[in-house]
Design a protein around this motif. Structure first.
Motif, PDB file in Angstrom:
ATOM      1  N   VAL A 184      43.560  39.876  34.738  1.00 25.78           N
ATOM      2  CA  VAL A 184      42.976  39.405  36.088  1.00 25.78           C
ATOM      3  C   VAL A 184      41.558  39.803  36.046  1.00 25.78           C
ATOM      4  O   VAL A 184      41.215  41.079  35.904  1.00 25.78           O
ATOM      5  CB  VAL A 184      43.860  39.474  37.179  1.00 25.78           C
ATOM      6  N   PRO A 185      40.613  38.983  36.878  1.00 21.63           N
ATOM      7  CA  PRO A 185      39.452  39.503  37.499  1.00 21.63           C
ATOM      8  C   PRO A 185      39.563  40.448  38.487  1.00 21.63           C
ATOM      9  O   PRO A 185      40.608  40.213  39.286  1.00 21.63           O
ATOM     10  CB  PRO A 185      38.760  38.334  37.794  1.00 21.63           C
ATOM     11  N   VAL A 186      38.721  41.374  38.533  1.00 23.57           N
ATOM     12  CA  VAL A 186      38.597  42.311  39.353  1.00 23.57           C
ATOM     13  C   VAL A 186      37.461  42.487  39.907  1.00 23.57           C
ATOM     14  O   VAL A 186      37.307  43.464  41.187  1.00 23.57           O
ATOM     15  CB  VAL A 186      38.981  43.837  39.010  1.00 23.57           C
ATOM     16  N   GLY A 187      36.349  41.798  39.706  1.00 22.23           N
ATOM     17  CA  GLY A 187      35.100  41.941  40.566  1.00 22.23           C
ATOM     18  C   GLY A 187      34.590  43.103  40.492  1.00 22.23           C
ATOM     19  O   GLY A 187      34.581  43.803  39.165  1.00 22.23           O
ATOM     20  N   GLU A 188      33.837  43.666  41.323  1.00 23.54           N
ATOM     21  CA  GLU A 188      33.005  44.895  41.301  1.00 23.54           C
ATOM     22  C   GLU A 188      34.045  46.240  41.595  1.00 23.54           C
ATOM     23  O   GLU A 188      33.439  47.133  41.576  1.00 23.54           O
ATOM     24  CB  GLU A 188      31.898  45.167  42.132  1.00 23.54           C
TER      25      GLU A 188
END
Length: 192
Positions: free
Chosen positions: A60-64
């Motif tokens: 899953v993407p987690v951003g910064e």
């Protein structure tokens, strides 16, 4: 389990092996052995032909807000040495510095289990785990440490039952000596 193991052929080969060592495979004690070994080999080699990267597909993407480090240590490891088809057992420790995505923590033991469930060398296994992590997650860095005792060292030849082999595979930022030392210290904190 993988469908690549031909149980009938394994059972036939074990039967021939028993004959070759001077045993009677039809004796009451050994009559079921060929099928038992075939069943065991189906489990031991269930990772043959399985793509370990697919086990990381639920990332899953987690951003910064990725955090600095993910470390899963003390993953149980069991594999079969490709040189003697004897087991080796130990622990795997996997650390990665996330890039843009992370994966559920349970995926890491699955990667280890899949890659270990084929004829292996410990040195190659660590490299394969690191490569799967890079391909599946594109992290900034990966460090894989494997500690294992080998049947071929303990039970034949030099017969060193207490010997343990340690291998390290590193990629990206976790190849840097300072980062490696920090992670090795964290792994060492789990020593019994």
């Amino acid at each position: 389990m993988s469908g690549t193991v031909d149980r009938d052929r394994v059972a036939q080969a074990v039967r021939e092996l028993l004959i070759a060592i001077g045993e009677n495979p039809d004796s009451a004690e050994l009559a079921s052995t060929p099928n038992r070994v075939a069943e065991a080999y189906t489990e031991f080699f269930s990772g043959v032909g399985v793509d370990p990267v697919a086990l990381l597909a639920d990332a899953v993407p987690v951003g910064e807000d990725t955090g600095e480090l993910v470390l899963v240590r003390d993953i149980t490891l069991r594999s079969m040495c490709e040189h003697h088809l004897l087991p080796f057992r130990g622990r795997a420790h996997i650390a990665y510095r996330p890039g843009e995505k992370v994966v559920g923590l349970g995926a890491l033991p699955r990667v280890v289990e899949t890659l270990a469930a084929r004829p292996q060398m410990q040195e190659r296994l660590g490299e394969q785990i690191a490569d799967a992590m890079v391909e599946g997650l594109a992290p900034e860095g990966v460090l894989v440490v494997l500690e294992a005792s080998h049947g071929c060292v303990a039970d034949r030849g030099v017969k060193q039952v207490e010997a343990t082999a340690v291998t390290i595979a590193a990629r990206g930022t976790l190849s840097q000596p300072g980062m490696r030392a920090e992670i090795l210290a964290l792994i060492g904190a789990s020593s019994r």
